[in-house]
Design an enzyme around this catalytic site. Sequence first.
Site, PDB file in Angstrom:
ATOM      1  N   ARG A  42       0.836  -1.215   0.000  1.00  0.00           N
ATOM      2  CA  ARG A  42       0.000   0.000   0.000  1.00  0.00           C
ATOM      3  C   ARG A  42       0.862   1.254   0.000  1.00  0.00           C
ATOM      4  NH1 ARG A  42      -2.395  -3.469   3.533  1.00  0.00           N
ATOM      5  NH2 ARG A  42      -1.139  -2.783   5.297  1.00  0.00           N
ATOM      6  N   SER A  43       2.032   1.178   0.586  1.00  0.00           N
ATOM      7  CA  SER A  43       2.888   2.359   0.761  1.00  0.00           C
ATOM      8  C   SER A  43       4.062   2.394  -0.210  1.00  0.00           C
ATOM      9  CB  SER A  43       3.470   2.361   2.182  1.00  0.00           C
ATOM     10  OG  SER A  43       2.455   2.279   3.131  1.00  0.00           O
ATOM     11  N   CYS A 158       5.671  -4.605  25.067  1.00  0.00           N
ATOM     12  CA  CYS A 158       5.701  -3.306  25.752  1.00  0.00           C
ATOM     13  C   CYS A 158       5.235  -3.386  27.204  1.00  0.00           C
ATOM     14  CB  CYS A 158       4.879  -2.288  24.977  1.00  0.00           C
ATOM     15  SG  CYS A 158       3.311  -2.921  24.398  1.00  0.00           S
ATOM     16  N   GLN A 185      -3.129  -0.659  29.772  1.00  0.00           N
ATOM     17  CA  GLN A 185      -2.271  -0.406  28.613  1.00  0.00           C
ATOM     18  C   GLN A 185      -2.868   0.644  27.679  1.00  0.00           C
ATOM     19  OE1 GLN A 185      -0.952  -5.091  28.638  1.00  0.00           O
ATOM     20  NE2 GLN A 185      -0.562  -3.957  26.764  1.00  0.00           N
ATOM     21  N   GLU A 211      -1.843 -11.127  24.804  1.00  0.00           N
ATOM     22  CA  GLU A 211      -0.952 -10.294  25.620  1.00  0.00           C
ATOM     23  C   GLU A 211      -0.586 -10.953  26.956  1.00  0.00           C
ATOM     24  OE1 GLU A 211       0.097  -7.688  24.132  1.00  0.00           O
ATOM     25  OE2 GLU A 211       0.712  -6.160  25.574  1.00  0.00           O
ATOM     26  N   LYS A 214       2.023 -13.588  26.421  1.00  0.00           N
ATOM     27  CA  LYS A 214       3.342 -12.995  26.107  1.00  0.00           C
ATOM     28  C   LYS A 214       3.972 -12.428  27.366  1.00  0.00           C
ATOM     29  CE  LYS A 214       1.878 -11.335  21.635  1.00  0.00           C
ATOM     30  NZ  LYS A 214       1.436 -10.120  20.963  1.00  0.00           N
ATOM     31  N   HIS A 251       2.111   2.555  29.654  1.00  0.00           N
ATOM     32  CA  HIS A 251       1.452   1.399  30.270  1.00  0.00           C
ATOM     33  C   HIS A 251       1.705   1.436  31.790  1.00  0.00           C
ATOM     34  CE1 HIS A 251       0.686   0.032  26.335  1.00  0.00           C
ATOM     35  NE2 HIS A 251       1.442  -1.039  26.263  1.00  0.00           N
ATOM     36  N   THR A 340       5.725   3.052  23.520  1.00  0.00           N
ATOM     37  CA  THR A 340       6.327   3.081  22.179  1.00  0.00           C
ATOM     38  C   THR A 340       7.782   3.550  22.209  1.00  0.00           C
ATOM     39  OG1 THR A 340       5.458   5.287  21.650  1.00  0.00           O
ATOM     40  CG2 THR A 340       4.127   3.385  20.972  1.00  0.00           C
TER      41      THR A 340
HETATM   42  N1  LIG Z   1       2.680   0.047  19.483  1.00  0.00           N
HETATM   43  C1  LIG Z   1       3.372  -0.425  20.532  1.00  0.00           C
HETATM   44  O1  LIG Z   1       3.340   0.132  21.654  1.00  0.00           O
HETATM   45  C2  LIG Z   1       4.247  -1.636  20.384  1.00  0.00           C
HETATM   46  C3  LIG Z   1       5.114  -1.931  21.422  1.00  0.00           C
HETATM   47  C4  LIG Z   1       5.960  -3.034  21.318  1.00  0.00           C
HETATM   48  C5  LIG Z   1       5.906  -3.814  20.200  1.00  0.00           C
HETATM   49  N2  LIG Z   1       5.037  -3.529  19.191  1.00  0.00           N
HETATM   50  C6  LIG Z   1       5.062  -4.404  18.023  1.00  0.00           C
HETATM   51  O2  LIG Z   1       5.667  -3.700  16.932  1.00  0.00           O
HETATM   52  C7  LIG Z   1       5.094  -4.133  15.704  1.00  0.00           C
HETATM   53  C8  LIG Z   1       4.532  -2.929  14.967  1.00  0.00           C
HETATM   54  O3  LIG Z   1       3.510  -2.334  15.760  1.00  0.00           O
HETATM   55  P1  LIG Z   1       2.798  -0.961  15.372  1.00  0.00           P
HETATM   56  O4  LIG Z   1       2.034  -0.594  16.581  1.00  0.00           O
HETATM   57  O5  LIG Z   1       3.783   0.008  14.797  1.00  0.00           O
HETATM   58  O6  LIG Z   1       1.827  -1.447  14.171  1.00  0.00           O
HETATM   59  P2  LIG Z   1       1.150  -0.569  13.002  1.00  0.00           P
HETATM   60  O7  LIG Z   1       0.969   0.845  13.440  1.00  0.00           O
HETATM   61  O8  LIG Z   1      -0.062  -1.326  12.592  1.00  0.00           O
HETATM   62  O9  LIG Z   1       2.230  -0.601  11.803  1.00  0.00           O
HETATM   63  C9  LIG Z   1       2.476  -1.773  11.037  1.00  0.00           C
HETATM   64  C10 LIG Z   1       3.559  -1.499   9.997  1.00  0.00           C
HETATM   65  O10 LIG Z   1       3.774  -2.708   9.248  1.00  0.00           O
HETATM   66  C11 LIG Z   1       3.640  -2.423   7.848  1.00  0.00           C
HETATM   67  N3  LIG Z   1       3.126  -3.590   7.137  1.00  0.00           N
HETATM   68  C12 LIG Z   1       1.883  -4.135   7.196  1.00  0.00           C
HETATM   69  N4  LIG Z   1       1.794  -5.190   6.345  1.00  0.00           N
HETATM   70  C13 LIG Z   1       2.989  -5.289   5.730  1.00  0.00           C
HETATM   71  C14 LIG Z   1       3.537  -6.172   4.744  1.00  0.00           C
HETATM   72  N5  LIG Z   1       2.809  -7.170   4.203  1.00  0.00           N
HETATM   73  N6  LIG Z   1       4.811  -5.980   4.347  1.00  0.00           N
HETATM   74  C15 LIG Z   1       5.561  -4.982   4.860  1.00  0.00           C
HETATM   75  N7  LIG Z   1       5.111  -4.108   5.795  1.00  0.00           N
HETATM   76  C16 LIG Z   1       3.851  -4.272   6.229  1.00  0.00           C
HETATM   77  C17 LIG Z   1       2.671  -1.268   7.802  1.00  0.00           C
HETATM   78  O11 LIG Z   1       2.817  -0.621   6.526  1.00  0.00           O
HETATM   79  P3  LIG Z   1       1.581   0.144   5.789  1.00  0.00           P
HETATM   80  O12 LIG Z   1       1.469   1.494   6.436  1.00  0.00           O
HETATM   81  O13 LIG Z   1       2.051   0.223   4.382  1.00  0.00           O
HETATM   82  O14 LIG Z   1       0.363  -0.702   5.985  1.00  0.00           O
HETATM   83  C18 LIG Z   1       3.183  -0.433   8.974  1.00  0.00           C
HETATM   84  O15 LIG Z   1       4.333   0.268   8.574  1.00  0.00           O
HETATM   85  C19 LIG Z   1       4.023  -5.180  16.078  1.00  0.00           C
HETATM   86  O16 LIG Z   1       4.579  -6.463  16.004  1.00  0.00           O
HETATM   87  C20 LIG Z   1       3.700  -4.819  17.505  1.00  0.00           C
HETATM   88  O17 LIG Z   1       3.194  -5.912  18.236  1.00  0.00           O
HETATM   89  C21 LIG Z   1       4.230  -2.446  19.243  1.00  0.00           C
END
Ligand SMILES: NC(=O)c1ccc[n+]([C@@H]2O[C@H](COP(=O)([O-])OP(=O)(O)OC[C@H]3O[C@@H](n4cnc5c(N)ncnc54)[C@H](OP(=O)(O)O)[C@@H]3O)[C@@H](O)[C@H]2O)c1
Length: 371
Positions: A42-43, A158, A185, A211, A214, A251, A340
């Site tokens: 998409r991007s 997190c 959270q 969660e 994990k 959190h 984050t």
């Molecule tokens: N948010 C938190 O507090 C937090 C904390 C610790 C760990 N995490 C972990 O970090 C990871 C990312 O979390 P997030 O919160 O940033 O998620 P998010 O906001 O949903 O972002 C997901 C990212 O992955 C990309 N993506 C989706 N499908 C894809 C594909 N097929 N190929 C390549 N890229 C793809 C998306 O790109 P598009 O924009 O193009 O769709 C976007 O850049 C997850 O595993 C989450 O569990 C998050």
Amino acid sequence: MAIKAKLSVGILGATGMVGQRFIQLLENHPWFEVAWLAASDRSSGKSYCEAAKWRLDTPLPERIAQMTVRPAEPSTAANGNQSVPKVIFAALDAAIAREMEPAFANAGCAVISNSSAFRMAPNVPLVIPEINADHLHLIEEQPSRSSTGGYMVTNPNCSAIGLVMALKPIEVRFGIEQIFVTTMQAVSGAGYPGVASMDILGNVVPYIGGEEEKLEAETLKLLGKLNGHVVEPLHAKVSAHCNRVAVEDGHTESVSIKLGSKLGRPATREDLLAAWAEFRPLFGQGLPTAPDQPIEWAPQNDRPQPRLDRNRGNGMAVTVGRLRPCPVLDWKFTVLSHNTIRGAAGAAILNAELLASLGKLEPVAEAAARA
Ligand SMILES: NC(=O)c1ccc[n+]([C@@H]2O[C@H](COP(=O)([O-])OP(=O)(O)OC[C@H]3O[C@@H](n4cnc5c(N)ncnc54)[C@H](OP(=O)(O)O)[C@@H]3O)[C@@H](O)[C@H]2O)c1
């Protein structure tokens, strides 16, 4: 460690919630420079400012805004003849990470991951530099390390990171037998757009898929001991209740613990406060993203609070407070961490800094040697 030449790094999942934090925290980083951004189909092909809806309260750096988002593939050919950096910060959903992260490691990249896909794999280190840097040895157990040099390193969920940082000094001095934790959270933990506003405003959602499992498993691995080629998890019982609350970032966790017998007598409140205050990590301190004081104590009886305490240590310190006796277990307290920053992008950047300082990101080590 002085670094003269910055090391090029890439971000997989650069447009998401954690990807944006990477961009924010890596702007003006003394050792690393963002040279490659990738996200989904998409991007891909769009400029970053077209592809990403910037959600942070600092401006999107102009250089990044104009960069083209690349396909999430490690080969130079797929990237319009641009070579992919050898250090990759990954912020992908676990299902996608499961396929993609090994592909980048097999292509010779150090993949520093936020996702849960490989955190519990026996040969993948799950690391918080101040807590268990020695677990990085597991890198050498990964087949890609001997074939291409690439490997995967993960940082915790997190909600696990704040809990484990608060527990480690206690485990070292007293031992821990039982842990009971209830989390509150923030919505940013679910990515963007995350939970619908109609579901979370004025509400609490007492379920976050996967969660609790994990948090329970990662806590024991992080507090475990490296024994030869494996990590033996801490021998303790953990019970977690995870809730999503209407907080933007940060959190908060209510924790009760039953202590072990290492001290040889019942621990006092002063003993526990001293364990936090005197905690001196073997690794991590002095790295660019490391907070001076990784665990901060809040003496007020109504702290820590997400809005007031999440940015301590630039979002990298965890705050503990409300220590008091627990009539069921031994002691109870509250811990808060920025989900984050310390819980995601900041944790991964600190892991990369640790790897660089240990010479495991070779170009950085070479630059350091020349300095
Ligand atoms: N948010 C938190 O507090 C937090 C904390 C610790 C760990 N995490 C972990 O970090 C990871 C990312 O979390 P997030 O919160 O940033 O998620 P998010 O906001 O949903 O972002 C997901 C990212 O992955 C990309 N993506 C989706 N499908 C894809 C594909 N097929 N190929 C390549 N890229 C793809 C998306 O790109 P598009 O924009 O193009 O769709 C976007 O850049 C997850 O595993 C989450 O569990 C998050």
